[in-house]
Design a protein around this motif. Structure first.
Motif, PDB file in Angstrom:
ATOM      1  N   THR A 250      13.904  30.415  -1.080  1.00  0.00           N
ATOM      2  CA  THR A 250      13.703  29.499   0.046  1.00  0.00           C
ATOM      3  C   THR A 250      12.348  28.812  -0.019  1.00  0.00           C
ATOM      4  N   ARG A 251      11.335  29.547  -0.383  1.00  0.00           N
ATOM      5  CA  ARG A 251       9.973  29.014  -0.438  1.00  0.00           C
ATOM      6  C   ARG A 251       9.331  29.381  -1.768  1.00  0.00           C
ATOM      7  N   PRO A 252       8.370  28.600  -2.210  1.00  0.00           N
ATOM      8  CA  PRO A 252       7.946  27.318  -1.657  1.00  0.00           C
ATOM      9  C   PRO A 252       8.927  26.209  -2.013  1.00  0.00           C
ATOM     10  N   VAL A 253       8.896  25.127  -1.242  1.00  0.00           N
ATOM     11  CA  VAL A 253       9.755  23.973  -1.492  1.00  0.00           C
ATOM     12  C   VAL A 253       8.908  22.857  -2.090  1.00  0.00           C
ATOM     13  N   TRP A 254       9.344  22.337  -3.211  1.00  0.00           N
ATOM     14  CA  TRP A 254       8.647  21.185  -3.776  1.00  0.00           C
ATOM     15  C   TRP A 254       9.644  20.173  -4.298  1.00  0.00           C
ATOM     16  N   ILE A 255       9.200  18.930  -4.351  1.00  0.00           N
ATOM     17  CA  ILE A 255      10.032  17.821  -4.807  1.00  0.00           C
ATOM     18  C   ILE A 255       9.546  17.385  -6.184  1.00  0.00           C
ATOM     19  N   ARG A 256      10.470  17.240  -7.101  1.00  0.00           N
ATOM     20  CA  ARG A 256      10.149  16.715  -8.431  1.00  0.00           C
ATOM     21  C   ARG A 256      10.394  15.216  -8.411  1.00  0.00           C
ATOM     22  N   ALA A 257       9.352  14.456  -8.625  1.00  0.00           N
ATOM     23  CA  ALA A 257       9.465  12.998  -8.637  1.00  0.00           C
ATOM     24  C   ALA A 257       8.686  12.461  -9.839  1.00  0.00           C
ATOM     25  N   TYR A 258       8.819  11.166 -10.067  1.00  0.00           N
ATOM     26  CA  TYR A 258       8.195  10.555 -11.239  1.00  0.00           C
ATOM     27  C   TYR A 258       7.468   9.290 -10.818  1.00  0.00           C
ATOM     28  N   ILE A 259       6.290   9.092 -11.409  1.00  0.00           N
ATOM     29  CA  ILE A 259       5.459   7.946 -11.062  1.00  0.00           C
ATOM     30  C   ILE A 259       5.163   7.144 -12.331  1.00  0.00           C
TER      31      ILE A 259
ATOM     32  N   ASN B  99       0.806  -1.209   0.000  1.00  0.00           N
ATOM     33  CA  ASN B  99       0.000   0.000   0.000  1.00  0.00           C
ATOM     34  C   ASN B  99       0.842   1.264   0.000  1.00  0.00           C
ATOM     35  N   ILE B 100       2.145   1.127   0.151  1.00  0.00           N
ATOM     36  CA  ILE B 100       3.040   2.289   0.179  1.00  0.00           C
ATOM     37  C   ILE B 100       3.680   2.464  -1.197  1.00  0.00           C
ATOM     38  N   LEU B 101       3.392   3.608  -1.812  1.00  0.00           N
ATOM     39  CA  LEU B 101       4.013   3.952  -3.097  1.00  0.00           C
ATOM     40  C   LEU B 101       5.290   4.728  -2.808  1.00  0.00           C
ATOM     41  N   GLU B 102       6.412   4.204  -3.249  1.00  0.00           N
ATOM     42  CA  GLU B 102       7.713   4.821  -2.970  1.00  0.00           C
ATOM     43  C   GLU B 102       8.324   5.359  -4.255  1.00  0.00           C
ATOM     44  N   MET B 103       8.731   6.630  -4.209  1.00  0.00           N
ATOM     45  CA  MET B 103       9.334   7.298  -5.364  1.00  0.00           C
ATOM     46  C   MET B 103      10.611   8.012  -4.932  1.00  0.00           C
TER      47      MET B 103
ATOM     48  N   THR C 270      15.098   5.082  -9.883  1.00  0.00           N
ATOM     49  CA  THR C 270      13.844   4.401  -9.587  1.00  0.00           C
ATOM     50  C   THR C 270      14.088   2.906  -9.568  1.00  0.00           C
ATOM     51  N   THR C 271      13.114   2.172  -9.069  1.00  0.00           N
ATOM     52  CA  THR C 271      13.232   0.716  -9.027  1.00  0.00           C
ATOM     53  C   THR C 271      12.865   0.102 -10.369  1.00  0.00           C
ATOM     54  N   ASP C 272      12.274   0.893 -11.271  1.00  0.00           N
ATOM     55  CA  ASP C 272      11.918   0.413 -12.602  1.00  0.00           C
ATOM     56  C   ASP C 272      13.028   0.746 -13.587  1.00  0.00           C
ATOM     57  N   LEU C 273      12.874   0.244 -14.807  1.00  0.00           N
ATOM     58  CA  LEU C 273      13.854   0.543 -15.846  1.00  0.00           C
ATOM     59  C   LEU C 273      13.811   2.021 -16.188  1.00  0.00           C
ATOM     60  N   ARG C 274      14.992   2.579 -16.540  1.00  0.00           N
ATOM     61  CA  ARG C 274      15.068   4.002 -16.866  1.00  0.00           C
ATOM     62  C   ARG C 274      14.283   4.336 -18.127  1.00  0.00           C
ATOM     63  N   THR C 275      14.097   3.378 -18.995  1.00  0.00           N
ATOM     64  CA  THR C 275      13.420   3.640 -20.263  1.00  0.00           C
ATOM     65  C   THR C 275      11.904   3.638 -20.133  1.00  0.00           C
ATOM     66  N   ASP C 276      11.378   3.301 -18.960  1.00  0.00           N
ATOM     67  CA  ASP C 276       9.937   3.283 -18.782  1.00  0.00           C
ATOM     68  C   ASP C 276       9.368   4.696 -18.870  1.00  0.00           C
ATOM     69  N   LEU C 277       8.140   4.805 -19.406  1.00  0.00           N
ATOM     70  CA  LEU C 277       7.452   6.081 -19.432  1.00  0.00           C
ATOM     71  C   LEU C 277       6.878   6.370 -18.054  1.00  0.00           C
ATOM     72  N   VAL C 278       7.069   7.584 -17.604  1.00  0.00           N
ATOM     73  CA  VAL C 278       6.601   7.989 -16.284  1.00  0.00           C
ATOM     74  C   VAL C 278       5.920   9.349 -16.400  1.00  0.00           C
ATOM     75  N   TYR C 279       5.266   9.745 -15.315  1.00  0.00           N
ATOM     76  CA  TYR C 279       4.609  11.039 -15.236  1.00  0.00           C
ATOM     77  C   TYR C 279       5.240  11.836 -14.102  1.00  0.00           C
ATOM     78  N   ARG C 280       5.521  13.086 -14.384  1.00  0.00           N
ATOM     79  CA  ARG C 280       6.162  13.944 -13.373  1.00  0.00           C
ATOM     80  C   ARG C 280       5.116  14.445 -12.391  1.00  0.00           C
ATOM     81  N   ILE C 281       5.446  14.365 -11.114  1.00  0.00           N
ATOM     82  CA  ILE C 281       4.575  14.924 -10.089  1.00  0.00           C
ATOM     83  C   ILE C 281       5.388  15.895  -9.229  1.00  0.00           C
ATOM     84  N   ARG C 282       4.680  16.695  -8.499  1.00  0.00           N
ATOM     85  CA  ARG C 282       5.326  17.661  -7.616  1.00  0.00           C
ATOM     86  C   ARG C 282       4.722  17.532  -6.229  1.00  0.00           C
ATOM     87  N   VAL C 283       5.575  17.323  -5.241  1.00  0.00           N
ATOM     88  CA  VAL C 283       5.138  17.201  -3.850  1.00  0.00           C
ATOM     89  C   VAL C 283       5.594  18.442  -3.097  1.00  0.00           C
ATOM     90  N   TYR C 284       4.648  19.147  -2.523  1.00  0.00           N
ATOM     91  CA  TYR C 284       4.937  20.378  -1.798  1.00  0.00           C
ATOM     92  C   TYR C 284       5.181  20.089  -0.319  1.00  0.00           C
TER      93      TYR C 284
END
Length: 283
Positions: free
Chosen positions: A184-193, A30-34, A244-258
């Motif tokens: 300094t603000r706002p702080v957000w993380i660029r991750a991929y899902i 149930n835990i999605l890790e990025m 990531t735990t997947d292959l680098r060539t996989d298609l992903v979607y960029r998300i932003r976590v504030y």
């Protein structure tokens, strides 16, 4: 009797262990890790006019707040232009007031031809012309004041000076970079899902952000609370800088976590781990 009880106890232990193992596995699923990085948000600071730098008030690494003065140009010429524009405005005001007084005093006499039509037209023309001249002088003074103000650079927001490009005495052109500051603000993380998990997240979902740094007081990785603030509608290939735990060539979607509640240990560019609980409590 004892020989019969022992196998039953062992069987019960096996069942109990299997239950906890399955529960742990389900909770883990149930835990999605990025993995991602804290976005570096920089601002290039420059003068809006050209001139010779007189003062550079900040060094690399200095913390600045919104409105702090960071640099100044030699403003003698701009100050002279402003003084001249002020004098021109005062003269235009005097001429406008004089023309209006003459118009108000003599134009009523035009009705009975006491004053010639040509003189009446001249009164009207002078009134309108001096008013237009006054408005032009006021605009020129405002422009000169802006030019004088542009000889100073103020920090637009809270941040840290990362690059000091110029030094006092250098002559710079308009818009030439003088400082680079990191916001300094706002702080957000660029991750991929991955596409397979895209349908499991939504805006506002809570997230845990963990850095690789361990807090010496607790011995655990530093942890911050965040939330999903952006989900890209466009798929892309995973950037090489992201692990990531997947292959680098996989298609992903960029998300932003504030992350709203930050401290001095959460810094731009840091690699972080983002964990989102997909259980119903977070939906």
């Amino acid at each position: 009797m004892k020989k019969k009880i022992i196998p039953l106890i062992l069987l019960a232990l096996v069942i109990l262990c299997g239950y906890f193992l399955c529960s742990y596995k389900n909770n883990k699923n149930n835990i999605l890790e990025m993995y991602g990085n804290i976005e570096i948000r920089q601002v290039d600071l420059s003068f809006q006019v050209s001139g010779k730098i007189e003062k550079m008030l900040k060094e690399e690494g200095d913390v600045v707040h919104a409105g702090d003065l960071v640099a100044e140009l030699d403003n003698k010429d701009y100050a002279s232009d402003f003084a001249k524009a002020s004098a021109d405005l005062n003269r235009a005001l005097a001429l406008k007031n004089d023309a209006e007084a003459k118009y108000n005093r003599q134009y009523p006499l035009c009705a009975d031809d006491t004053v010639s039509k040509q003189d009446c037209d001249t009164l009207l023309y002078n009134r309108d012309k001096t008013k237009a001249d006054y408005e032009a002088a006021a605009a020129q003074k405002s422009f000169a004041k802006n030019q004088l103000d542009y000889t100073k650079i103020y920090a637009p927001e809270e941040g840290t000076i990362t690059v000091r490009v110029q030094e006092p005495g250098a002559t710079v052109a308009k818009s030439q970079i003088v400082y680079t500051m990191s916001k300094t603000r706002p702080v957000w993380i660029r991750a991929y899902i991955s596409e397979t998990n895209l349908g499991n997240i939504k805006y506002g979902m809570k997230a845990k952000v963990l850095t690789d740094t361990k807090d010496p007081n607790t011995g655990k990785n530093r942890e911050y609370n965040g939330y999903v603030g952006y989900i890209s509608p466009v798929a892309e290939f995973t950037p090489k800088t992201v692990q990531t735990t997947d292959l680098r060539t996989d298609l992903v979607y960029r998300i932003r976590v504030y992350v709203d509640e930050i401290d001095e240990f959460l810094r731009q560019g840091m690699p972080v781990t983002v964990k989102i609980d997909l259980s119903s409590e977070n939906n």
